[in-house]
Design a protein around this motif. Structure first.
Motif, PDB file in Angstrom:
ATOM      1  N   ASP A 153       0.930  -1.140  -0.105  1.00  0.00           N
ATOM      2  CA  ASP A 153      -0.032  -0.053   0.033  1.00  0.00           C
ATOM      3  C   ASP A 153       1.016   1.332   0.024  1.00  0.00           C
ATOM      4  OD1 ASP A 153      -2.601  -1.272   0.227  1.00  0.00           O
ATOM      5  OD2 ASP A 153      -2.486  -1.438   2.411  1.00  0.00           O
ATOM      6  N   ILE A 154       1.861   1.347   0.832  1.00  0.00           N
ATOM      7  CA  ILE A 154       2.756   2.631   1.105  1.00  0.00           C
ATOM      8  C   ILE A 154       3.634   2.535  -0.294  1.00  0.00           C
ATOM      9  CG2 ILE A 154       4.790   3.383   2.061  1.00  0.00           C
ATOM     10  CD1 ILE A 154       3.783   1.969   4.612  1.00  0.00           C
ATOM     11  N   GLN A 155       4.055   1.596  -0.943  1.00  0.00           N
ATOM     12  CA  GLN A 155       4.638   1.983  -2.250  1.00  0.00           C
ATOM     13  C   GLN A 155       3.800   2.285  -3.327  1.00  0.00           C
ATOM     14  OE1 GLN A 155       7.806   1.726  -2.563  1.00  0.00           O
ATOM     15  NE2 GLN A 155       8.177   1.236  -0.448  1.00  0.00           N
ATOM     16  N   ASP A 156       2.484   1.882  -3.333  1.00  0.00           N
ATOM     17  CA  ASP A 156       1.481   2.272  -4.236  1.00  0.00           C
ATOM     18  C   ASP A 156       1.208   3.798  -4.108  1.00  0.00           C
ATOM     19  OD1 ASP A 156      -0.667   1.800  -6.251  1.00  0.00           O
ATOM     20  OD2 ASP A 156      -2.057   2.297  -4.498  1.00  0.00           O
ATOM     21  N   VAL A 157       1.114   4.248  -2.989  1.00  0.00           N
ATOM     22  CA  VAL A 157       0.899   5.792  -2.552  1.00  0.00           C
ATOM     23  C   VAL A 157       2.078   6.340  -3.270  1.00  0.00           C
ATOM     24  CG1 VAL A 157       0.971   7.254  -0.698  1.00  0.00           C
ATOM     25  CG2 VAL A 157      -0.597   5.688  -0.500  1.00  0.00           C
ATOM     26  N   ILE A 158       3.489   6.061  -2.842  1.00  0.00           N
ATOM     27  CA  ILE A 158       4.477   6.776  -3.373  1.00  0.00           C
ATOM     28  C   ILE A 158       4.136   6.853  -4.923  1.00  0.00           C
ATOM     29  CG2 ILE A 158       6.839   6.757  -3.850  1.00  0.00           C
ATOM     30  CD1 ILE A 158       7.048   5.141  -0.833  1.00  0.00           C
ATOM     31  N   ARG A 159       4.162   5.945  -5.365  1.00  0.00           N
ATOM     32  CA  ARG A 159       3.989   6.030  -7.219  1.00  0.00           C
ATOM     33  C   ARG A 159       2.954   6.890  -7.749  1.00  0.00           C
ATOM     34  NH1 ARG A 159       0.677   3.717 -10.497  1.00  0.00           N
ATOM     35  NH2 ARG A 159      -0.598   2.607  -8.841  1.00  0.00           N
ATOM     36  N   ARG A 160       1.667   6.769  -6.634  1.00  0.00           N
ATOM     37  CA  ARG A 160       0.494   7.422  -7.102  1.00  0.00           C
ATOM     38  C   ARG A 160       0.746   9.094  -7.102  1.00  0.00           C
ATOM     39  NH1 ARG A 160      -4.433   5.461  -8.167  1.00  0.00           N
ATOM     40  NH2 ARG A 160      -4.532   3.274  -7.742  1.00  0.00           N
ATOM     41  N   PHE A 161       1.583   9.561  -6.188  1.00  0.00           N
ATOM     42  CA  PHE A 161       2.115  10.801  -6.032  1.00  0.00           C
ATOM     43  C   PHE A 161       2.798  11.291  -7.173  1.00  0.00           C
ATOM     44  CE2 PHE A 161       0.761  10.833  -1.282  1.00  0.00           C
ATOM     45  CZ  PHE A 161       0.233  12.234  -0.924  1.00  0.00           C
ATOM     46  N   ALA A 162       3.519  10.438  -7.243  1.00  0.00           N
ATOM     47  CA  ALA A 162       4.496  10.896  -8.522  1.00  0.00           C
ATOM     48  C   ALA A 162       3.899  10.952  -9.694  1.00  0.00           C
ATOM     49  CB  ALA A 162       5.768   9.639  -8.536  1.00  0.00           C
ATOM     50  N   ARG A 163       2.883   9.874 -10.110  1.00  0.00           N
ATOM     51  CA  ARG A 163       2.491   9.953 -11.314  1.00  0.00           C
ATOM     52  C   ARG A 163       1.281  10.973 -11.550  1.00  0.00           C
ATOM     53  NH1 ARG A 163       3.650   9.276 -15.266  1.00  0.00           N
ATOM     54  NH2 ARG A 163       1.631   8.860 -15.991  1.00  0.00           N
ATOM     55  N   THR A 164       0.619  11.371 -10.425  1.00  0.00           N
ATOM     56  CA  THR A 164      -0.177  12.646 -10.457  1.00  0.00           C
ATOM     57  C   THR A 164       0.785  13.896 -10.702  1.00  0.00           C
ATOM     58  OG1 THR A 164      -1.663  11.721  -9.041  1.00  0.00           O
ATOM     59  CG2 THR A 164      -1.785  14.283  -9.063  1.00  0.00           C
ATOM     60  N   ALA A 165       1.707  13.795 -10.178  1.00  0.00           N
ATOM     61  CA  ALA A 165       2.626  15.046 -10.383  1.00  0.00           C
ATOM     62  C   ALA A 165       3.225  15.173 -11.818  1.00  0.00           C
ATOM     63  CB  ALA A 165       4.067  15.109  -9.504  1.00  0.00           C
ATOM     64  N   ALA A 166       3.604  14.034 -12.503  1.00  0.00           N
ATOM     65  CA  ALA A 166       3.765  13.999 -13.756  1.00  0.00           C
ATOM     66  C   ALA A 166       2.736  14.334 -14.532  1.00  0.00           C
ATOM     67  CB  ALA A 166       4.392  12.504 -14.108  1.00  0.00           C
ATOM     68  N   LEU A 167       1.321  13.952 -14.444  1.00  0.00           N
ATOM     69  CA  LEU A 167       0.216  14.343 -15.238  1.00  0.00           C
ATOM     70  C   LEU A 167       0.087  15.720 -15.082  1.00  0.00           C
ATOM     71  CD1 LEU A 167      -2.421  11.474 -14.302  1.00  0.00           C
ATOM     72  CD2 LEU A 167      -1.281  11.748 -16.684  1.00  0.00           C
ATOM     73  N   ALA A 168       0.096  16.354 -13.821  1.00  0.00           N
ATOM     74  CA  ALA A 168       0.139  18.002 -13.942  1.00  0.00           C
ATOM     75  C   ALA A 168       0.943  18.376 -14.808  1.00  0.00           C
ATOM     76  CB  ALA A 168       0.356  18.212 -12.281  1.00  0.00           C
ATOM     77  N   GLU A 169       2.320  18.018 -14.657  1.00  0.00           N
ATOM     78  CA  GLU A 169       3.247  18.652 -15.447  1.00  0.00           C
ATOM     79  C   GLU A 169       2.746  18.485 -17.021  1.00  0.00           C
ATOM     80  OE1 GLU A 169       8.056  18.658 -16.343  1.00  0.00           O
ATOM     81  OE2 GLU A 169       7.012  16.512 -15.692  1.00  0.00           O
ATOM     82  N   GLU A 170       2.246  17.441 -17.430  1.00  0.00           N
ATOM     83  CA  GLU A 170       1.906  17.262 -18.752  1.00  0.00           C
ATOM     84  C   GLU A 170       0.849  18.170 -19.262  1.00  0.00           C
ATOM     85  OE1 GLU A 170       1.158  12.984 -19.418  1.00  0.00           O
ATOM     86  OE2 GLU A 170       2.948  12.311 -18.714  1.00  0.00           O
ATOM     87  N   LEU A 171      -0.232  18.249 -18.388  1.00  0.00           N
ATOM     88  CA  LEU A 171      -1.167  19.194 -18.718  1.00  0.00           C
ATOM     89  C   LEU A 171      -1.069  20.878 -18.393  1.00  0.00           C
ATOM     90  CD1 LEU A 171      -3.791  17.159 -16.324  1.00  0.00           C
ATOM     91  CD2 LEU A 171      -3.662  17.380 -19.041  1.00  0.00           C
ATOM     92  N   GLY A 172       0.317  21.090 -18.317  1.00  0.00           N
ATOM     93  CA  GLY A 172       0.676  22.552 -18.286  1.00  0.00           C
ATOM     94  C   GLY A 172       0.884  23.378 -16.722  1.00  0.00           C
ATOM     95  N   ALA A 173       0.705  22.529 -15.645  1.00  0.00           N
ATOM     96  CA  ALA A 173       0.620  23.340 -14.410  1.00  0.00           C
ATOM     97  C   ALA A 173       2.080  23.504 -14.149  1.00  0.00           C
ATOM     98  CB  ALA A 173       0.184  22.229 -13.157  1.00  0.00           C
ATOM     99  N   GLY A 174       2.415  24.711 -13.350  1.00  0.00           N
ATOM    100  CA  GLY A 174       3.803  25.173 -13.018  1.00  0.00           C
ATOM    101  C   GLY A 174       4.450  24.250 -11.964  1.00  0.00           C
ATOM    102  N   GLY A 175       3.524  23.524 -11.225  1.00  0.00           N
ATOM    103  CA  GLY A 175       4.267  22.734 -10.325  1.00  0.00           C
ATOM    104  C   GLY A 175       3.091  22.005  -9.363  1.00  0.00           C
ATOM    105  N   ILE A 176       3.616  21.449  -8.437  1.00  0.00           N
ATOM    106  CA  ILE A 176       2.556  20.766  -7.578  1.00  0.00           C
ATOM    107  C   ILE A 176       3.158  21.020  -6.070  1.00  0.00           C
ATOM    108  CG2 ILE A 176       1.802  18.925  -9.019  1.00  0.00           C
ATOM    109  CD1 ILE A 176       4.180  18.216  -5.999  1.00  0.00           C
ATOM    110  N   GLU A 177       1.908  21.011  -5.132  1.00  0.00           N
ATOM    111  CA  GLU A 177       2.287  21.133  -3.747  1.00  0.00           C
ATOM    112  C   GLU A 177       1.886  19.616  -2.832  1.00  0.00           C
ATOM    113  OE1 GLU A 177       1.860  24.005  -0.024  1.00  0.00           O
ATOM    114  OE2 GLU A 177      -0.165  23.272  -0.774  1.00  0.00           O
ATOM    115  N   VAL A 178       2.869  19.243  -2.316  1.00  0.00           N
ATOM    116  CA  VAL A 178       2.487  17.905  -1.722  1.00  0.00           C
ATOM    117  C   VAL A 178       1.838  18.108  -0.345  1.00  0.00           C
ATOM    118  CG1 VAL A 178       3.510  15.797  -0.394  1.00  0.00           C
ATOM    119  CG2 VAL A 178       4.625  16.436  -2.582  1.00  0.00           C
ATOM    120  N   HIS A 179       0.571  17.893  -0.046  1.00  0.00           N
ATOM    121  CA  HIS A 179      -0.262  18.162   1.229  1.00  0.00           C
ATOM    122  C   HIS A 179       0.374  17.106   2.285  1.00  0.00           C
ATOM    123  CE1 HIS A 179      -2.923  19.786   3.861  1.00  0.00           C
ATOM    124  NE2 HIS A 179      -3.997  19.788   2.958  1.00  0.00           N
TER     125      HIS A 179
END
Length: 437
Positions: A153-179
Protein backbone atom coordinates in the motif's frame (compact mmCIF):
# COMPACT_ATOMS: atom_id res chain seq x y z
CA UNK A 1 6.06 49.76 -2.98
CA UNK A 2 5.26 47.16 -0.36
CA UNK A 3 7.57 44.14 -0.30
CA UNK A 4 4.42 42.04 -0.80
CA UNK A 5 4.29 43.27 -4.40
CA UNK A 6 7.95 42.78 -5.21
CA UNK A 7 8.89 39.74 -7.37
CA UNK A 8 10.24 36.61 -5.71
CA UNK A 9 12.47 34.07 -7.45
CA UNK A 10 11.91 30.46 -6.46
CA UNK A 11 14.73 27.88 -6.39
CA UNK A 12 13.50 26.36 -9.68
CA UNK A 13 14.09 29.70 -11.41
CA UNK A 14 10.44 30.71 -11.70
CA UNK A 15 9.85 34.34 -10.74
CA UNK A 16 6.60 35.09 -8.93
CA UNK A 17 5.27 38.56 -9.74
CA UNK A 18 4.50 39.18 -6.05
CA UNK A 19 4.54 37.34 -2.71
CA UNK A 20 0.82 36.49 -2.54
CA UNK A 21 -0.48 32.97 -3.04
CA UNK A 22 -4.12 31.99 -3.24
CA UNK A 23 -3.78 29.17 -0.73
CA UNK A 24 -5.46 25.81 -1.23
CA UNK A 25 -9.08 25.39 -0.21
CA UNK A 26 -11.32 22.39 -0.72
CA UNK A 27 -13.78 23.50 -3.40
CA UNK A 28 -15.82 20.27 -3.65
CA UNK A 29 -16.75 21.19 -7.23
CA UNK A 30 -15.59 18.20 -9.26
CA UNK A 31 -17.78 16.95 -12.09
CA UNK A 32 -18.54 13.43 -10.90
CA UNK A 33 -20.24 12.54 -14.18
CA UNK A 34 -16.87 13.17 -15.82
CA UNK A 35 -14.94 11.10 -13.30
CA UNK A 36 -13.87 13.79 -10.83
CA UNK A 37 -12.54 16.20 -13.44
CA UNK A 38 -13.07 19.96 -12.95
CA UNK A 39 -16.64 21.17 -13.47
CA UNK A 40 -17.39 24.20 -15.62
CA UNK A 41 -18.04 26.17 -12.41
CA UNK A 42 -14.61 25.25 -11.10
CA UNK A 43 -12.93 26.27 -14.34
CA UNK A 44 -14.60 29.69 -14.13
CA UNK A 45 -13.64 30.02 -10.47
CA UNK A 46 -10.00 29.50 -11.40
CA UNK A 47 -10.36 32.02 -14.19
CA UNK A 48 -11.45 34.56 -11.57
CA UNK A 49 -8.57 33.68 -9.26
CA UNK A 50 -6.08 33.79 -12.12
CA UNK A 51 -6.91 37.40 -12.95
CA UNK A 52 -7.31 38.46 -9.31
CA UNK A 53 -3.67 39.39 -8.79
CA UNK A 54 -2.25 36.39 -6.90
CA UNK A 55 1.18 35.43 -8.19
CA UNK A 56 0.62 31.79 -7.34
CA UNK A 57 -2.67 29.92 -7.21
CA UNK A 58 -2.71 26.61 -5.37
CA UNK A 59 -5.64 24.37 -6.17
CA UNK A 60 -7.74 22.67 -3.57
CA UNK A 61 -6.36 19.24 -2.88
CA UNK A 62 -6.37 16.98 -5.92
CA UNK A 63 -6.62 13.33 -4.96
CA UNK A 64 -4.14 10.75 -6.20
CA UNK A 65 -6.42 7.71 -5.77
CA UNK A 66 -10.06 7.56 -6.93
CA UNK A 67 -10.90 5.22 -4.07
CA UNK A 68 -9.52 7.64 -1.48
CA UNK A 69 -11.12 11.08 -1.65
CA UNK A 70 -11.24 13.88 0.88
CA UNK A 71 -14.86 14.50 -0.12
CA UNK A 72 -17.19 13.11 -2.80
CA UNK A 73 -16.76 16.26 -4.88
CA UNK A 74 -12.97 16.34 -4.74
CA UNK A 75 -10.88 16.44 -7.90
CA UNK A 76 -8.86 13.34 -8.68
CA UNK A 77 -6.04 13.23 -11.22
CA UNK A 78 -4.65 9.76 -11.75
CA UNK A 79 -3.85 7.15 -14.36
CA UNK A 80 -6.89 5.08 -13.28
CA UNK A 81 -9.32 7.60 -14.79
CA UNK A 82 -7.46 8.81 -17.89
CA UNK A 83 -9.32 6.38 -20.15
CA UNK A 84 -12.65 6.66 -18.35
CA UNK A 85 -13.87 9.74 -20.22
CA UNK A 86 -12.62 11.52 -23.36
CA UNK A 87 -12.93 14.96 -21.72
CA UNK A 88 -11.25 13.97 -18.43
CA UNK A 89 -7.76 15.33 -19.06
CA UNK A 90 -9.04 18.21 -21.16
CA UNK A 91 -11.10 19.53 -18.24
CA UNK A 92 -7.96 19.72 -16.10
CA UNK A 93 -6.15 21.44 -18.95
CA UNK A 94 -8.99 23.95 -19.28
CA UNK A 95 -8.82 24.77 -15.56
CA UNK A 96 -5.06 25.25 -15.68
CA UNK A 97 -5.21 27.39 -18.82
CA UNK A 98 -8.08 29.51 -17.45
CA UNK A 99 -5.99 30.40 -14.42
CA UNK A 100 -2.83 31.08 -16.41
CA UNK A 101 -4.71 33.44 -18.75
CA UNK A 102 -4.83 35.99 -15.94
CA UNK A 103 -1.08 35.89 -15.38
CA UNK A 104 -0.94 33.60 -12.34
CA UNK A 105 1.17 30.52 -11.79
CA UNK A 106 -1.04 27.54 -10.97
CA UNK A 107 0.22 24.55 -9.01
CA UNK A 108 -1.89 21.56 -8.06
CA UNK A 109 -1.97 20.58 -4.42
CA UNK A 110 -1.94 16.77 -4.40
CA UNK A 111 -3.11 14.64 -1.53
CA UNK A 112 -4.29 11.34 -0.07
CA UNK A 113 -6.83 11.64 2.76
CA UNK A 114 -5.72 8.53 4.65
CA UNK A 115 -7.83 7.87 7.72
CA UNK A 116 -9.83 11.05 7.01
CA UNK A 117 -11.56 9.35 4.06
CA UNK A 118 -15.30 9.98 4.58
CA UNK A 119 -17.35 6.93 5.53
CA UNK A 120 -20.11 8.00 3.12
CA UNK A 121 -17.92 7.08 0.14
CA UNK A 122 -18.15 3.39 1.00
CA UNK A 123 -14.44 2.79 0.47
CA UNK A 124 -11.85 1.27 2.79
CA UNK A 125 -10.04 3.99 4.71
CA UNK A 126 -6.32 3.33 5.10
CA UNK A 127 -3.79 4.87 7.43
CA UNK A 128 -0.47 4.27 9.12
CA UNK A 129 -2.23 2.36 11.92
CA UNK A 130 -5.74 1.31 12.88
CA UNK A 131 -6.34 4.51 14.85
CA UNK A 132 -9.70 6.16 14.20
CA UNK A 133 -10.31 9.89 13.81
CA UNK A 134 -11.72 11.31 17.04
CA UNK A 135 -13.94 14.36 16.62
CA UNK A 136 -16.36 13.43 19.37
CA UNK A 137 -19.87 12.10 18.96
CA UNK A 138 -19.84 12.31 15.16
CA UNK A 139 -16.65 10.29 14.74
CA UNK A 140 -18.29 6.95 13.96
CA UNK A 141 -20.86 8.58 11.71
CA UNK A 142 -18.26 10.30 9.56
CA UNK A 143 -15.24 7.97 9.60
CA UNK A 144 -14.41 4.28 9.77
CA UNK A 145 -11.44 2.97 11.70
CA UNK A 146 -8.71 2.78 9.07
CA UNK A 147 -6.97 -0.38 7.96
CA UNK A 148 -3.24 -0.34 8.65
CA UNK A 149 -1.37 0.05 5.38
CA UNK A 150 0.86 -2.73 4.11
CA UNK A 151 4.25 -2.21 2.50
CA UNK A 152 2.55 -2.70 -0.87
CA UNK A 153 0.00 0.00 0.00
CA UNK A 154 2.77 2.41 0.95
CA UNK A 155 4.71 1.83 -2.25
CA UNK A 156 1.50 2.32 -4.24
CA UNK A 157 0.93 5.70 -2.56
CA UNK A 158 4.47 6.82 -3.41
CA UNK A 159 3.94 5.81 -7.02
CA UNK A 160 0.58 7.57 -7.18
CA UNK A 161 1.93 10.87 -5.87
CA UNK A 162 4.67 10.75 -8.50
CA UNK A 163 2.29 9.89 -11.33
CA UNK A 164 -0.18 12.64 -10.41
CA UNK A 165 2.68 15.14 -10.41
CA UNK A 166 3.76 13.91 -13.85
CA UNK A 167 0.22 14.28 -15.20
CA UNK A 168 0.04 17.81 -13.76
CA UNK A 169 3.25 18.67 -15.60
CA UNK A 170 1.93 17.23 -18.87
CA UNK A 171 -1.25 19.30 -18.54
CA UNK A 172 0.63 22.57 -18.15
CA UNK A 173 0.66 23.21 -14.41
CA UNK A 174 3.72 25.04 -13.13
CA UNK A 175 4.17 22.66 -10.23
CA UNK A 176 2.57 20.72 -7.41
CA UNK A 177 2.35 21.02 -3.66
CA UNK A 178 2.50 17.83 -1.60
CA UNK A 179 -0.08 18.06 1.18
CA UNK A 180 1.55 16.73 4.34
CA UNK A 181 -0.56 18.63 6.87
CA UNK A 182 -4.01 18.70 8.51
CA UNK A 183 -4.16 15.03 9.46
CA UNK A 184 -4.24 13.63 5.93
CA UNK A 185 -2.15 10.57 5.08
CA UNK A 186 1.38 12.00 5.07
CA UNK A 187 0.59 14.10 8.13
CA UNK A 188 -0.88 11.07 9.91
CA UNK A 189 2.28 9.08 9.26
CA UNK A 190 4.30 11.91 10.83
CA UNK A 191 2.09 12.04 13.94
CA UNK A 192 2.76 9.73 16.89
CA UNK A 193 -0.95 9.92 17.66
CA UNK A 194 -2.02 8.27 14.40
CA UNK A 195 1.14 6.26 13.70
CA UNK A 196 1.75 3.34 16.06
CA UNK A 197 3.86 1.29 13.65
CA UNK A 198 7.03 -0.50 14.71
CA UNK A 199 8.54 -0.98 11.24
CA UNK A 200 10.64 1.45 9.19
CA UNK A 201 7.58 3.68 8.69
CA UNK A 202 6.92 4.29 12.40
CA UNK A 203 8.51 4.96 15.76
CA UNK A 204 11.20 7.62 15.46
CA UNK A 205 10.60 10.96 13.75
CA UNK A 206 12.95 9.84 10.98
CA UNK A 207 10.78 6.79 10.33
CA UNK A 208 7.46 8.61 10.68
CA UNK A 209 8.47 11.23 8.11
CA UNK A 210 10.12 8.75 5.75
CA UNK A 211 6.99 8.49 3.60
CA UNK A 212 6.89 12.25 2.97
CA UNK A 213 10.53 12.31 1.91
CA UNK A 214 10.15 9.24 -0.31
CA UNK A 215 7.16 10.90 -2.00
CA UNK A 216 9.16 14.07 -2.70
CA UNK A 217 12.08 12.06 -4.09
CA UNK A 218 9.78 10.01 -6.32
CA UNK A 219 8.15 13.15 -7.71
CA UNK A 220 11.53 14.72 -8.47
CA UNK A 221 12.51 11.56 -10.37
CA UNK A 222 9.22 11.33 -12.27
CA UNK A 223 8.80 14.87 -13.59
CA UNK A 224 10.76 15.92 -16.65
CA UNK A 225 11.60 19.59 -16.21
CA UNK A 226 13.85 21.06 -13.53
CA UNK A 227 11.60 24.13 -13.65
CA UNK A 228 8.54 22.15 -12.60
CA UNK A 229 7.90 23.31 -9.05
CA UNK A 230 7.58 21.13 -5.98
CA UNK A 231 6.22 22.62 -2.77
CA UNK A 232 5.42 20.88 0.49
CA UNK A 233 2.79 21.77 3.08
CA UNK A 234 3.53 20.68 6.64
CA UNK A 235 2.03 21.14 10.06
CA UNK A 236 3.86 23.39 12.46
CA UNK A 237 2.22 21.13 15.06
CA UNK A 238 -0.79 18.84 15.49
CA UNK A 239 -2.05 20.98 18.40
CA UNK A 240 -2.81 17.79 20.31
CA UNK A 241 -1.10 16.41 23.38
CA UNK A 242 1.47 13.82 22.34
CA UNK A 243 1.31 14.77 18.68
CA UNK A 244 3.67 16.19 16.07
CA UNK A 245 5.36 19.26 17.59
CA UNK A 246 7.20 22.40 16.50
CA UNK A 247 10.63 20.89 17.01
CA UNK A 248 9.61 17.97 14.81
CA UNK A 249 8.52 20.39 12.09
CA UNK A 250 11.83 22.23 12.22
CA UNK A 251 13.67 18.94 11.73
CA UNK A 252 11.44 18.15 8.75
CA UNK A 253 12.37 21.52 7.24
CA UNK A 254 16.07 20.72 7.67
CA UNK A 255 15.61 17.54 5.64
CA UNK A 256 13.45 19.24 3.00
CA UNK A 257 16.32 21.72 2.56
CA UNK A 258 18.29 18.88 0.99
CA UNK A 259 15.57 17.57 -1.36
CA UNK A 260 15.28 20.42 -3.86
CA UNK A 261 11.83 21.71 -2.97
CA UNK A 262 10.80 25.22 -4.02
CA UNK A 263 8.84 26.36 -0.98
CA UNK A 264 7.53 25.01 2.30
CA UNK A 265 4.08 26.02 3.50
CA UNK A 266 3.43 25.96 7.24
CA UNK A 267 0.02 25.41 8.75
CA UNK A 268 -1.27 23.28 11.61
CA UNK A 269 -3.96 21.05 13.03
CA UNK A 270 -6.28 18.38 11.67
CA UNK A 271 -9.95 17.43 11.70
CA UNK A 272 -9.47 16.53 15.37
CA UNK A 273 -7.89 19.88 16.27
CA UNK A 274 -8.63 22.39 13.47
CA UNK A 275 -5.99 25.01 14.22
CA UNK A 276 -5.98 25.99 10.53
CA UNK A 277 -9.42 27.47 11.23
CA UNK A 278 -8.24 29.38 14.30
CA UNK A 279 -9.58 26.74 16.71
CA UNK A 280 -7.46 25.28 19.55
CA UNK A 281 -4.78 27.93 19.09
CA UNK A 282 -3.26 30.00 21.86
CA UNK A 283 -5.28 33.12 22.60
CA UNK A 284 -2.50 35.29 21.14
CA UNK A 285 -2.45 33.41 17.83
CA UNK A 286 -6.22 33.18 17.54
CA UNK A 287 -6.83 36.86 18.24
CA UNK A 288 -4.48 38.10 15.55
CA UNK A 289 -4.33 37.29 11.88
CA UNK A 290 -1.58 35.04 10.42
CA UNK A 291 -2.14 32.22 12.92
CA UNK A 292 1.21 30.53 12.28
CA UNK A 293 3.44 33.60 11.91
CA UNK A 294 5.54 32.86 15.00
CA UNK A 295 6.48 29.46 13.64
CA UNK A 296 6.90 30.80 10.10
CA UNK A 297 9.54 33.22 11.37
CA UNK A 298 11.44 30.35 13.01
CA UNK A 299 11.09 28.29 9.85
CA UNK A 300 12.31 31.12 7.62
CA UNK A 301 15.45 31.45 9.72
CA UNK A 302 16.21 27.75 9.18
CA UNK A 303 14.95 27.14 5.65
CA UNK A 304 16.99 27.57 2.48
CA UNK A 305 13.79 27.99 0.45
CA UNK A 306 10.86 30.41 0.77
CA UNK A 307 8.37 29.75 3.55
CA UNK A 308 4.66 30.22 2.96
CA UNK A 309 2.67 31.35 5.98
CA UNK A 310 -1.04 30.56 5.62
CA UNK A 311 -3.97 31.07 7.94
CA UNK A 312 -6.08 34.08 8.88
CA UNK A 313 -4.49 36.79 6.69
CA UNK A 314 -7.06 39.44 5.82
CA UNK A 315 -5.62 42.95 6.16
CA UNK A 316 -2.79 44.77 4.38
CA UNK A 317 -0.94 45.37 7.65
CA UNK A 318 -0.78 41.63 8.34
CA UNK A 319 0.29 40.89 4.78
CA UNK A 320 3.23 43.27 5.15
CA UNK A 321 4.14 41.70 8.48
CA UNK A 322 4.15 38.19 6.97
CA UNK A 323 6.45 39.04 4.06
CA UNK A 324 8.79 41.24 6.11
CA UNK A 325 11.51 38.58 6.35
CA UNK A 326 12.08 38.85 2.60
CA UNK A 327 11.78 35.10 2.04
CA UNK A 328 8.18 34.51 3.07
CA UNK A 329 5.12 34.09 0.85
CA UNK A 330 1.70 35.06 2.20
CA UNK A 331 -0.84 32.30 1.67
CA UNK A 332 -4.36 33.74 1.70
CA UNK A 333 -7.30 31.35 1.56
CA UNK A 334 -10.70 32.46 2.90
CA UNK A 335 -10.28 36.14 2.04
CA UNK A 336 -9.44 35.36 -1.61
CA UNK A 337 -12.06 32.64 -1.62
CA UNK A 338 -14.76 35.25 -1.09
CA UNK A 339 -12.99 38.11 -2.90
CA UNK A 340 -10.92 36.73 -5.81
CA UNK A 341 -9.42 40.11 -6.74
CA UNK A 342 -8.22 40.93 -3.23
CA UNK A 343 -4.52 41.05 -4.29
CA UNK A 344 -5.31 43.57 -7.02
CA UNK A 345 -7.23 45.70 -4.54
CA UNK A 346 -4.42 45.57 -2.01
CA UNK A 347 -1.90 46.60 -4.64
CA UNK A 348 -4.08 49.61 -5.49
CA UNK A 349 -3.89 50.69 -1.86
CA UNK A 350 -7.32 49.46 -0.81
CA UNK A 351 -7.79 47.43 2.36
CA UNK A 352 -11.24 45.81 2.08
CA UNK A 353 -10.56 43.13 4.75
CA UNK A 354 -13.10 40.59 3.43
CA UNK A 355 -14.44 38.28 6.11
CA UNK A 356 -17.19 35.78 6.65
CA UNK A 357 -20.01 37.64 8.37
CA UNK A 358 -20.77 34.88 10.87
CA UNK A 359 -17.97 32.73 12.30
CA UNK A 360 -19.58 31.65 15.55
CA UNK A 361 -22.70 29.63 16.26
CA UNK A 362 -24.59 28.66 19.39
CA UNK A 363 -25.48 25.39 17.65
CA UNK A 364 -22.01 24.40 16.42
CA UNK A 365 -18.60 24.19 18.05
CA UNK A 366 -15.12 22.72 17.63
CA UNK A 367 -14.49 20.56 14.59
CA UNK A 368 -18.09 20.85 13.41
CA UNK A 369 -17.92 24.65 13.45
CA UNK A 370 -14.63 24.50 11.55
CA UNK A 371 -16.32 22.36 8.91
CA UNK A 372 -19.23 24.80 8.76
CA UNK A 373 -16.97 27.79 8.13
CA UNK A 374 -15.30 25.85 5.32
CA UNK A 375 -18.74 25.29 3.80
CA UNK A 376 -19.50 29.01 4.06
CA UNK A 377 -16.51 29.69 1.82
CA UNK A 378 -17.52 26.83 -0.50
CA UNK A 379 -20.91 28.48 -0.94
CA UNK A 380 -19.33 31.72 -2.13
CA UNK A 381 -16.86 29.90 -4.37
CA UNK A 382 -19.65 28.01 -6.11
CA UNK A 383 -21.53 31.27 -6.67
CA UNK A 384 -18.43 32.89 -8.17
CA UNK A 385 -18.03 29.89 -10.48
CA UNK A 386 -21.61 30.43 -11.66
CA UNK A 387 -20.94 34.09 -12.40
CA UNK A 388 -22.74 35.36 -9.29
CA UNK A 389 -21.62 37.53 -6.40
CA UNK A 390 -20.11 35.78 -3.36
CA UNK A 391 -22.24 35.52 -0.23
CA UNK A 392 -20.02 35.77 2.87
CA UNK A 393 -23.11 36.33 5.03
CA UNK A 394 -24.51 32.81 4.82
CA UNK A 395 -25.10 31.29 8.27
CA UNK A 396 -22.60 28.54 9.25
CA UNK A 397 -25.27 26.01 10.23
CA UNK A 398 -27.21 26.63 7.02
CA UNK A 399 -24.07 26.28 4.88
CA UNK A 400 -23.21 23.02 6.63
CA UNK A 401 -26.74 21.67 6.21
CA UNK A 402 -26.79 22.49 2.50
CA UNK A 403 -23.40 20.84 2.10
CA UNK A 404 -24.49 17.69 3.91
CA UNK A 405 -27.58 17.35 1.74
CA UNK A 406 -25.56 17.94 -1.43
CA UNK A 407 -22.89 15.56 -0.17
CA UNK A 408 -25.36 12.69 0.06
CA UNK A 409 -26.18 13.13 -3.61
CA UNK A 410 -22.52 13.45 -4.53
CA UNK A 411 -21.60 10.30 -2.61
CA UNK A 412 -24.38 8.35 -4.32
CA UNK A 413 -23.30 9.58 -7.74
CA UNK A 414 -19.64 8.81 -6.95
CA UNK A 415 -20.56 5.19 -6.24
CA UNK A 416 -22.71 4.90 -9.36
CA UNK A 417 -20.18 6.48 -11.70
CA UNK A 418 -16.63 6.26 -10.39
CA UNK A 419 -16.74 3.19 -8.16
CA UNK A 420 -18.80 1.25 -10.70
CA UNK A 421 -16.25 2.02 -13.41
CA UNK A 422 -13.34 0.99 -11.18
CA UNK A 423 -15.05 -2.22 -10.07
CA UNK A 424 -15.88 -3.17 -13.65
CA UNK A 425 -12.35 -2.36 -14.80
CA UNK A 426 -10.81 -4.40 -12.01
CA UNK A 427 -13.23 -7.24 -12.69
CA UNK A 428 -12.23 -7.32 -16.34
CA UNK A 429 -8.57 -7.29 -15.36
CA UNK A 430 -9.04 -10.24 -12.99
CA UNK A 431 -10.82 -12.25 -15.69
CA UNK A 432 -8.02 -11.56 -18.14
CA UNK A 433 -5.44 -12.56 -15.55
CA UNK A 434 -3.84 -9.11 -15.54
CA UNK A 435 -5.03 -7.36 -12.39
CA UNK A 436 -4.38 -3.65 -12.73
CA UNK A 437 -2.78 -1.69 -9.93
Amino acid sequence: MSLAFEPLKLPNGVVLKNRICKAAMEENLADINHFLAPSHELIELYRAWGKGGSALVLTGHVMIDPRALGSPGALCLCDDLVDADPVYLDRFRQMIDACKEGGAEIWLQINHPGRQTPKALGQVAKGPSAVAVDIGRLSRVMFDTPVEMTEEDIQDVIRRFARTAALAEELGAGGIEVHAAHGYLLSAFASPIANKRTDRWGGSLENRTRLLFEVVKAIKREVKSSKFGVGVKINSADFQRGGFEEQDALQVIETLNTLGVDFIEVSGGSYESPAMRGINLSSRSAQRQAYFLDFAEKAAALSRVPIMCTGGIVRRETLDQVVASGKTIAGIATAIGIMPDLPNRLERGEDPAPRLKYTTSWILSGSVLASATTRQVNYSMERIGRGKEPCPGVWPAWALLMDQVAGLGQASKYKKVVVKYLDERDGRAVKSGKKEE
